[in-house]
Design an enzyme around this catalytic site. Structure first.
Site, short mmCIF file in Angstrom:
data_model
loop_
_atom_site.label_atom_id
_atom_site.label_comp_id
_atom_site.label_asym_id
_atom_site.label_seq_id
_atom_site.Cartn_x
_atom_site.Cartn_y
_atom_site.Cartn_z
N HIS A 113 0.84 -1.21 0.00
CA HIS A 113 0.00 0.00 0.00
C HIS A 113 0.87 1.26 0.00
O HIS A 113 2.07 1.20 0.30
CB HIS A 113 -0.92 0.03 1.23
CG HIS A 113 -2.09 -0.87 1.12
ND1 HIS A 113 -2.06 -2.19 1.50
CD2 HIS A 113 -3.36 -0.65 0.65
CE1 HIS A 113 -3.24 -2.74 1.29
NE2 HIS A 113 -4.05 -1.83 0.76
N LYS A 167 -0.59 4.85 4.54
CA LYS A 167 -1.46 3.89 5.23
C LYS A 167 -0.97 3.66 6.66
O LYS A 167 0.22 3.45 6.88
CB LYS A 167 -1.54 2.56 4.47
CG LYS A 167 -2.54 1.60 5.09
CD LYS A 167 -2.95 0.49 4.14
CE LYS A 167 -3.92 -0.49 4.80
NZ LYS A 167 -5.20 0.15 5.18
N1 LIG Z 1 -12.82 -1.12 2.82
C1 LIG Z 1 -12.26 -0.60 1.71
O1 LIG Z 1 -12.60 -0.96 0.56
C2 LIG Z 1 -11.22 0.45 1.86
C3 LIG Z 1 -10.88 0.88 3.11
N2 LIG Z 1 -10.02 1.91 3.28
C4 LIG Z 1 -9.82 2.36 4.65
O2 LIG Z 1 -10.50 3.60 4.82
C5 LIG Z 1 -9.85 4.36 5.82
C6 LIG Z 1 -9.54 5.75 5.29
O3 LIG Z 1 -8.61 5.66 4.25
P1 LIG Z 1 -8.10 6.96 3.47
O4 LIG Z 1 -9.26 7.68 2.87
O5 LIG Z 1 -6.99 6.51 2.61
O6 LIG Z 1 -7.51 7.82 4.69
P2 LIG Z 1 -7.38 9.40 4.82
O7 LIG Z 1 -6.47 9.63 5.97
O8 LIG Z 1 -7.06 9.99 3.50
O9 LIG Z 1 -8.87 9.86 5.21
C7 LIG Z 1 -9.46 9.67 6.46
C8 LIG Z 1 -10.29 10.90 6.73
O10 LIG Z 1 -11.08 10.69 7.90
C9 LIG Z 1 -11.11 11.91 8.60
N3 LIG Z 1 -11.47 11.71 10.00
C10 LIG Z 1 -10.74 11.15 11.00
N4 LIG Z 1 -11.42 11.22 12.15
C11 LIG Z 1 -12.59 11.84 11.88
C12 LIG Z 1 -13.72 12.22 12.67
N5 LIG Z 1 -13.77 11.97 13.98
N6 LIG Z 1 -14.76 12.84 12.05
C13 LIG Z 1 -14.73 13.07 10.73
N7 LIG Z 1 -13.69 12.74 9.93
C14 LIG Z 1 -12.64 12.13 10.51
C15 LIG Z 1 -9.69 12.48 8.45
O11 LIG Z 1 -9.64 13.85 8.75
C16 LIG Z 1 -9.43 12.17 6.99
O12 LIG Z 1 -9.86 13.21 6.13
C17 LIG Z 1 -8.64 3.55 6.25
O13 LIG Z 1 -8.96 2.79 7.39
C18 LIG Z 1 -8.41 2.63 5.05
O14 LIG Z 1 -7.73 1.46 5.37
C19 LIG Z 1 -9.45 2.55 2.23
C20 LIG Z 1 -9.74 2.16 0.96
C21 LIG Z 1 -10.63 1.07 0.67
O1 LIG Z 2 -5.76 2.18 3.19
C1 LIG Z 2 -5.98 1.89 1.99
O2 LIG Z 2 -5.62 2.63 1.05
C2 LIG Z 2 -6.71 0.65 1.70
N1 LIG Z 2 -7.22 0.02 2.71
C3 LIG Z 2 -7.98 -1.18 2.66
C4 LIG Z 2 -7.25 -2.27 3.40
O3 LIG Z 2 -6.76 -2.02 4.52
O4 LIG Z 2 -7.18 -3.39 2.90
C5 LIG Z 2 -8.43 -1.54 1.28
C6 LIG Z 2 -7.48 -1.19 0.17
O5 LIG Z 2 -6.49 -2.14 0.10
C7 LIG Z 2 -6.91 0.23 0.31
#
Ligand SMILES: NC(=O)C1=CN([C@@H]2O[C@H](COP(=O)(O)OP(=O)(O)OC[C@H]3O[C@@H](n4cnc5c(N)ncnc54)[C@H](O)[C@@H]3O)[C@@H](O)[C@H]2O)C=CC1
Ligand SMILES: O=C(O)C1=N[C@H](C(=O)O)C[C@H](O)C1
Length: 269
Positions: free
Chosen positions: A158, A162
């Site tokens: 990643h 991350k």
């Molecule tokens: N399940 C899936 O398909 C996927 C899951 N993810 C997960 O999603 C999460 C976020 O990933 P990214 O967008 O890359 O991270 P990022 O750090 O770019 O975005 C997270 C956002 O959440 C906000 N945030 C944190 N605490 C908050 C609160 N109390 N209230 C409102 N906003 C708050 C932050 O300010 C930030 O803008 C991670 O846990 C990642 O692993 C990411 C991509 C795909």
């Molecule tokens: O943090 C990410 O970017 C992603 N998080 C998810 C994970 O923890 O598997 C999904 C994806 O791989 C991107």
């Protein structure tokens, strides 16, 4: 006023938050009714479309989730474990479907989601893409077919920002492998070897994490035996795959009974 389901996106300024808002805005099946960011974010108080660098869309980013959720039929949440647990309580109060993409939740966080799921629909998955969810099915099948002479390793890569490891996806794949093998991942799991580790523990499921640059997400499930190797691989090149899956989950959840679901349920795999 439109009767399309109203969606609130939390973590609006994040990598996924922005992708989710764009996906909802482009959809003819849902409308964006709210955007939530953490208190102190410079996005709070700004129009979400303008904050993303485009035209105004008439949705002001707020740090008051309670007010935002009151207008929503679904909340799509890719933030942090602490924020997600808090949002689960509020989404349940609003009887809104809570789609959780956040990864890195520990058992204490998961326990708190249980309460919320008695009152509202939660769809949670470490990866919302069709491809990865299909890969979990394939992983389980391959693990079922092979005996313990085949060592199982999950390798993920990643981007440098991350914060959790192993990835939620890697853990989903590890769970699928453990299910296929009839074992318990908590007991079989070995993460990040370093130093004099001794030989590989028979029956263990190993996890390795690579972090660098702008890698969107890559996962290999390796089945290694003497003289041969099977590698199941998923490569994500665009975060839109996760956002599409999350929106699909939000729509799917509209007529479901309270409880916890995953993307296998949503996709019918
Ligand atoms: N399940 C899936 O398909 C996927 C899951 N993810 C997960 O999603 C999460 C976020 O990933 P990214 O967008 O890359 O991270 P990022 O750090 O770019 O975005 C997270 C956002 O959440 C906000 N945030 C944190 N605490 C908050 C609160 N109390 N209230 C409102 N906003 C708050 C932050 O300010 C930030 O803008 C991670 O846990 C990642 O692993 C990411 C991509 C795909
Ligand atoms: O943090 C990410 O970017 C992603 N998080 C998810 C994970 O923890 O598997 C999904 C994806 O791989 C991107």
């Amino acid at each position: 006023m439109s009767d399309l389901p109203g969606i609130v996106v939390t973590g609006a300024s994040g990598r996924m938050g922005q992708m989710l808002m764009r996906t909802v805005l482009a959809s003819d099946k849902a409308r964006l009714v709210g955007a939530v960011e953490r208190p102190g974010s410079e996005w709070v108080g700004r129009d979400a479309g303008a904050a993303m660098g485009g035209a105004a869309i008439g949705v002001t980013v707020t740090d008051d989730p309670l007010e935002a959720f009151a207008q929503a039929q679904a909340v799509i949440d890719f933030t942090s474990p602490e924020a997600t647990v808090h949002f689960a309580e509020l989404a349940a109060q609003a009887r809104a479907v809570h789609v959780i993409g956040t990864t890195g939740l520990d058992p204490a966080h998961l326990e708190k989601l249980e309460w919320a799921a008695h009152h509202a629909v939660i769809v949670r998955a470490g990866n919302m893409s069709l491809g990865v969810n299909l890969l979990t099915r394939l992983t389980q099948k391959v693990a079922e077919a092979l005996d313990a002479d085949w060592d199982i390793e999950v390798v993920e890569a990643h981007h440098r920002m991350k914060v959790d490891a192993p990835s939620g996806t890697a853990l989903m794949l590890g769970e699928a492998a453990a299910r296929g093998r009839g074992t318990d991942l908590d007991r079989a799991r070995v993460s990040g070897r370093d130093g004099i580790t001794g030989p590989r523990a028979p029956g263990s499921i190993g996890f390795s994490a690579i972090r660098g640059g702008d890698i969107v997400g890559e996962h290999d499930v390796i089945f290694a035996a003497a003289g041969e190797r099977i590698v199941l691989r998923h490569v994500a090149t665009d975060r839109a795959i996760f956002a599409r899956g999350a929106l699909r989950a939000a729509l799917w959840g509209q007529d479901k009974r309270p409880g916890q679901y995953d993307m296998i349920d949503v996709l019918g795999l």
